[in-house]
Design a protein around this motif. Structure first.
Motif, PDB file in Angstrom:
ATOM      1  N   VAL A 175      12.749  -4.916 -18.341  1.00 38.36           N
ATOM      2  CA  VAL A 175      13.707  -5.610 -19.208  1.00 38.36           C
ATOM      3  C   VAL A 175      14.928  -5.961 -18.354  1.00 38.36           C
ATOM      4  O   VAL A 175      15.464  -5.105 -17.655  1.00 38.36           O
ATOM      5  N   ASP A 176      15.336  -7.216 -18.407  1.00 39.04           N
ATOM      6  CA  ASP A 176      16.534  -7.630 -17.654  1.00 39.04           C
ATOM      7  C   ASP A 176      17.795  -7.509 -18.510  1.00 39.04           C
ATOM      8  O   ASP A 176      18.814  -7.021 -18.046  1.00 39.04           O
ATOM      9  N   ARG A 177      17.713  -7.976 -19.764  1.00 36.74           N
ATOM     10  CA  ARG A 177      18.883  -7.860 -20.645  1.00 36.74           C
ATOM     11  C   ARG A 177      18.425  -8.031 -22.090  1.00 36.74           C
ATOM     12  O   ARG A 177      17.347  -8.577 -22.362  1.00 36.74           O
ATOM     13  N   VAL A 178      19.279  -7.559 -22.992  1.00 31.21           N
ATOM     14  CA  VAL A 178      18.963  -7.628 -24.426  1.00 31.21           C
ATOM     15  C   VAL A 178      20.141  -8.293 -25.126  1.00 31.21           C
ATOM     16  O   VAL A 178      21.296  -7.941 -24.887  1.00 31.21           O
ATOM     17  N   GLU A 179      19.832  -9.284 -25.976  1.00 30.68           N
ATOM     18  CA  GLU A 179      20.877  -9.945 -26.781  1.00 30.68           C
ATOM     19  C   GLU A 179      20.392  -9.923 -28.225  1.00 30.68           C
ATOM     20  O   GLU A 179      19.559 -10.745 -28.605  1.00 30.68           O
ATOM     21  N   GLY A 180      20.883  -8.982 -29.004  1.00 27.57           N
ATOM     22  CA  GLY A 180      20.425  -8.864 -30.391  1.00 27.57           C
ATOM     23  C   GLY A 180      18.928  -8.596 -30.435  1.00 27.57           C
ATOM     24  O   GLY A 180      18.442  -7.630 -29.815  1.00 27.57           O
ATOM     25  N   ARG A 181      18.167  -9.483 -31.105  1.00 34.03           N
ATOM     26  CA  ARG A 181      16.704  -9.312 -31.186  1.00 34.03           C
ATOM     27  C   ARG A 181      16.008  -9.810 -29.934  1.00 34.03           C
ATOM     28  O   ARG A 181      14.787  -9.663 -29.805  1.00 34.03           O
ATOM     29  N   LYS A 182      16.732 -10.441 -29.029  1.00 32.56           N
ATOM     30  CA  LYS A 182      16.093 -11.102 -27.883  1.00 32.56           C
ATOM     31  C   LYS A 182      16.069 -10.173 -26.669  1.00 32.56           C
ATOM     32  O   LYS A 182      17.112  -9.722 -26.199  1.00 32.56           O
ATOM     33  N   ILE A 183      14.870  -9.924 -26.188  1.00 32.30           N
ATOM     34  CA  ILE A 183      14.670  -9.026 -25.044  1.00 32.30           C
ATOM     35  C   ILE A 183      14.162  -9.899 -23.884  1.00 32.30           C
ATOM     36  O   ILE A 183      13.031 -10.408 -23.942  1.00 32.30           O
ATOM     37  N   PHE A 184      15.009 -10.094 -22.891  1.00 32.61           N
ATOM     38  CA  PHE A 184      14.638 -10.939 -21.750  1.00 32.61           C
ATOM     39  C   PHE A 184      14.025 -10.048 -20.661  1.00 32.61           C
ATOM     40  O   PHE A 184      14.632  -9.054 -20.255  1.00 32.61           O
ATOM     41  N   LEU A 196       4.465 -12.268  -2.622  1.00 33.05           N
ATOM     42  CA  LEU A 196       4.622 -12.733  -4.002  1.00 33.05           C
ATOM     43  C   LEU A 196       3.594 -13.819  -4.309  1.00 33.05           C
ATOM     44  O   LEU A 196       3.505 -14.829  -3.598  1.00 33.05           O
ATOM     45  N   LEU A 197       2.805 -13.604  -5.379  1.00 29.25           N
ATOM     46  CA  LEU A 197       1.804 -14.601  -5.796  1.00 29.25           C
ATOM     47  C   LEU A 197       2.311 -15.402  -6.997  1.00 29.25           C
ATOM     48  O   LEU A 197       2.188 -16.622  -7.031  1.00 29.25           O
ATOM     49  N   CYS A 198       2.851 -14.699  -7.985  1.00 31.58           N
ATOM     50  CA  CYS A 198       3.358 -15.347  -9.199  1.00 31.58           C
ATOM     51  C   CYS A 198       4.537 -14.544  -9.712  1.00 31.58           C
ATOM     52  O   CYS A 198       4.566 -13.320  -9.565  1.00 31.58           O
ATOM     53  N   ASP A 199       5.485 -15.232 -10.351  1.00 29.38           N
ATOM     54  CA  ASP A 199       6.506 -14.496 -11.090  1.00 29.38           C
ATOM     55  C   ASP A 199       6.660 -15.107 -12.464  1.00 29.38           C
ATOM     56  O   ASP A 199       6.222 -16.240 -12.699  1.00 29.38           O
ATOM     57  N   CYS A 200       7.250 -14.338 -13.352  1.00 33.04           N
ATOM     58  CA  CYS A 200       7.274 -14.750 -14.751  1.00 33.04           C
ATOM     59  C   CYS A 200       8.530 -14.237 -15.435  1.00 33.04           C
ATOM     60  O   CYS A 200       8.938 -13.090 -15.220  1.00 33.04           O
ATOM     61  N   GLU A 201       9.131 -15.104 -16.239  1.00 32.80           N
ATOM     62  CA  GLU A 201      10.237 -14.684 -17.116  1.00 32.80           C
ATOM     63  C   GLU A 201       9.740 -14.814 -18.546  1.00 32.80           C
ATOM     64  O   GLU A 201       9.003 -15.749 -18.868  1.00 32.80           O
ATOM     65  N   ALA A 202      10.173 -13.894 -19.375  1.00 33.93           N
ATOM     66  CA  ALA A 202       9.709 -13.920 -20.762  1.00 33.93           C
ATOM     67  C   ALA A 202      10.848 -13.613 -21.714  1.00 33.93           C
ATOM     68  O   ALA A 202      11.763 -12.851 -21.387  1.00 33.93           O
ATOM     69  N   LEU A 203      10.746 -14.234 -22.876  1.00 33.90           N
ATOM     70  CA  LEU A 203      11.605 -13.836 -24.006  1.00 33.90           C
ATOM     71  C   LEU A 203      10.708 -13.143 -25.025  1.00 33.90           C
ATOM     72  O   LEU A 203       9.747 -13.740 -25.525  1.00 33.90           O
ATOM     73  N   MET A 204      11.018 -11.887 -25.307  1.00 41.27           N
ATOM     74  CA  MET A 204      10.325 -11.142 -26.352  1.00 41.27           C
ATOM     75  C   MET A 204      11.307 -11.027 -27.525  1.00 41.27           C
ATOM     76  O   MET A 204      12.474 -10.664 -27.314  1.00 41.27           O
ATOM     77  N   VAL A 205      10.844 -11.378 -28.707  1.00 42.27           N
ATOM     78  CA  VAL A 205      11.743 -11.369 -29.871  1.00 42.27           C
ATOM     79  C   VAL A 205      11.328 -10.241 -30.815  1.00 42.27           C
ATOM     80  O   VAL A 205      10.186 -10.216 -31.303  1.00 42.27           O
ATOM     81  N   GLN A 206      12.257  -9.335 -31.037  1.00 40.56           N
ATOM     82  CA  GLN A 206      11.992  -8.208 -31.955  1.00 40.56           C
ATOM     83  C   GLN A 206      11.738  -8.754 -33.350  1.00 40.56           C
ATOM     84  O   GLN A 206      12.447  -9.661 -33.819  1.00 40.56           O
ATOM     85  N   LEU A 207      10.738  -8.211 -34.004  1.00 38.52           N
ATOM     86  CA  LEU A 207      10.317  -8.753 -35.303  1.00 38.52           C
ATOM     87  C   LEU A 207      11.244  -8.304 -36.426  1.00 38.52           C
ATOM     88  O   LEU A 207      11.846  -7.229 -36.363  1.00 38.52           O
ATOM     89  N   LEU A 208      11.319  -9.154 -37.446  1.00 36.47           N
ATOM     90  CA  LEU A 208      12.032  -8.791 -38.672  1.00 36.47           C
ATOM     91  C   LEU A 208      11.069  -8.013 -39.563  1.00 36.47           C
ATOM     92  O   LEU A 208       9.842  -8.136 -39.409  1.00 36.47           O
ATOM     93  N   PRO A 209      11.577  -7.220 -40.510  1.00 41.01           N
ATOM     94  CA  PRO A 209      10.680  -6.464 -41.394  1.00 41.01           C
ATOM     95  C   PRO A 209       9.614  -7.367 -42.011  1.00 41.01           C
ATOM     96  O   PRO A 209       9.927  -8.456 -42.494  1.00 41.01           O
ATOM     97  N   GLY A 210       8.368  -6.936 -41.931  1.00 40.83           N
ATOM     98  CA  GLY A 210       7.259  -7.667 -42.548  1.00 40.83           C
ATOM     99  C   GLY A 210       6.742  -8.830 -41.727  1.00 40.83           C
ATOM    100  O   GLY A 210       5.711  -9.431 -42.082  1.00 40.83           O
ATOM    101  N   GLN A 211       7.397  -9.170 -40.617  1.00 36.91           N
ATOM    102  CA  GLN A 211       6.950 -10.317 -39.817  1.00 36.91           C
ATOM    103  C   GLN A 211       5.626  -9.994 -39.116  1.00 36.91           C
ATOM    104  O   GLN A 211       5.495  -8.911 -38.545  1.00 36.91           O
ATOM    105  N   PRO A 212       4.669 -10.926 -39.150  1.00 34.49           N
ATOM    106  CA  PRO A 212       3.352 -10.601 -38.589  1.00 34.49           C
ATOM    107  C   PRO A 212       3.331 -10.522 -37.060  1.00 34.49           C
ATOM    108  O   PRO A 212       4.135 -11.124 -36.406  1.00 34.49           O
TER     109      PRO A 212
END
Ligand SMILES: CCCCC/C=C\C/C=C\C/C=C\C/C=C\CCCC(=O)SCCNC(=O)CCNC(=O)[C@H](O)C(C)(C)COP(=O)(O)OP(=O)(O)OC[C@H]1O[C@@H](n2cnc3c(N)ncnc32)[C@H](O)[C@@H]1OP(=O)(O)O
Length: 212
Positions: A175-184, A196-212
């Motif tokens: 994890v690089d940083r967290v902004e509210g629900r957003k986990i970079f 180095l073969l590949c690198d990747c950045e991702a945004l993971m978004v924490q789910l709201l209650p009941g979100q699939p």
């Protein structure tokens, strides 16, 4: 309702969106061998051109194997497949059969090889398989860093060098940083020597209650 799916036993569970409670699933002593035998079949399925009488025998045996296994189907989260962190690829046929080497709040690292059935063109790994490796790694990074379940908003991949099949490789991310629900998050795929073969950045978004 089993204890695993009864959310009243875990008041924190609303933070995991609409996901059930996932826990590791134990595998019997032979389960890993079964998964590896099936991976071998996948390798052979993409690299053989058998005569039709062999194809017919293979169909009979594959259908017999399907008939043997079908009565043992279970719901998601009840099979070791994908839910056994001690097995390569956590026991999942979908995942590349890599082993978890480090799993903590700082980083998650896995080591393994891509297989013949991951081949794209000219003996390189298929470009679509690499996001699969990263996406799954980010799911584990979110978990290992103590965040509730998050879904991938985006993956941004840079393919720097050809990724070879049948060669040991290492992937590591954090994890690089967290902004509210957003986990970079970010991760790199390298050779054991560090190329180095590949690198990747991702945004993971924490789910709201009941979100699939
Ligand atoms: C496996 C268990 C083993 C046993 C246990 C052992 C070990 C545990 C191991 C593993 C961990 C366990 C489980 C892992 C489980 C799951 C991981 C799954 C990972 C995936 O494989 S998942 C599949 C691909 N994934 C999708 O299928 C997502 C489809 N999608 C959506 O479900 C929504 O899209 C969602 C929910 C993502 C957001 O929707 P939403 O409505 O809740 O929120 P909203 O849109 O408002 O976004 C909120 C803020 O994120 C920004 N934002 C969103 N998307 C962006 C983008 N693309 N670019 C830039 N910014 C973006 C917005 O701009 C806003 O930012 P701001 O607040 O600043 O305005």
């Amino acid at each position: 309702m089993s204890e695993q799916t009864d959310r009243s036993v875990d008041t924190e569970h609303e933070h995991h969106g609409g996901f059930p409670v996932y826990t590791p699933v134990k595998a019997g002593p032979n389960y890993g061998r079964l998964v590896e035998a099936l991976r071998r079949l996948q390798d052979l399925a993409v690299s053989t051109n058998p005569p039709d009488d062999v194809v017919e025998q293979a169909i009979e045996q594959a259908e017999a194997l399907g008939d043997l296994l079908e009565p043992h189907q279970v719901p998601e989260g009840k099979s070791p497949a994908g839910f056994n962190p001690d097995l390569p690829g956590r026991g999942s046929l979908l995942q590349p059969p890599w082993l978890i080497e480090k799993f903590d709040a700082d980083a998650v690292r896995e080591r393994g090889m891509f297989r013949l059935f991951h081949r794209g063109g000219n003996n390189a790994v298929h470009g679509g398989t690499i996001p699969l490796l990263f996406d799954d790694l980010f799911g584990m990074i979110v978990h290992a860093s103590g965040h509730p379940i998050a879904r991938t908003g985006y993956l941004r991949i840079n393919y720097r060098k050809i990724t070879p099949i049948g060669t040991e490789l290492v992937v590591e991310g954090r994890v690089d940083r967290v902004e509210g629900r957003k986990i970079f998050c970010s991760a790199e795929l390298r050779t054991p020597e560090g190329t180095l073969l590949c690198d990747c950045e991702a945004l993971m978004v924490q789910l709201l209650p009941g979100q699939p």
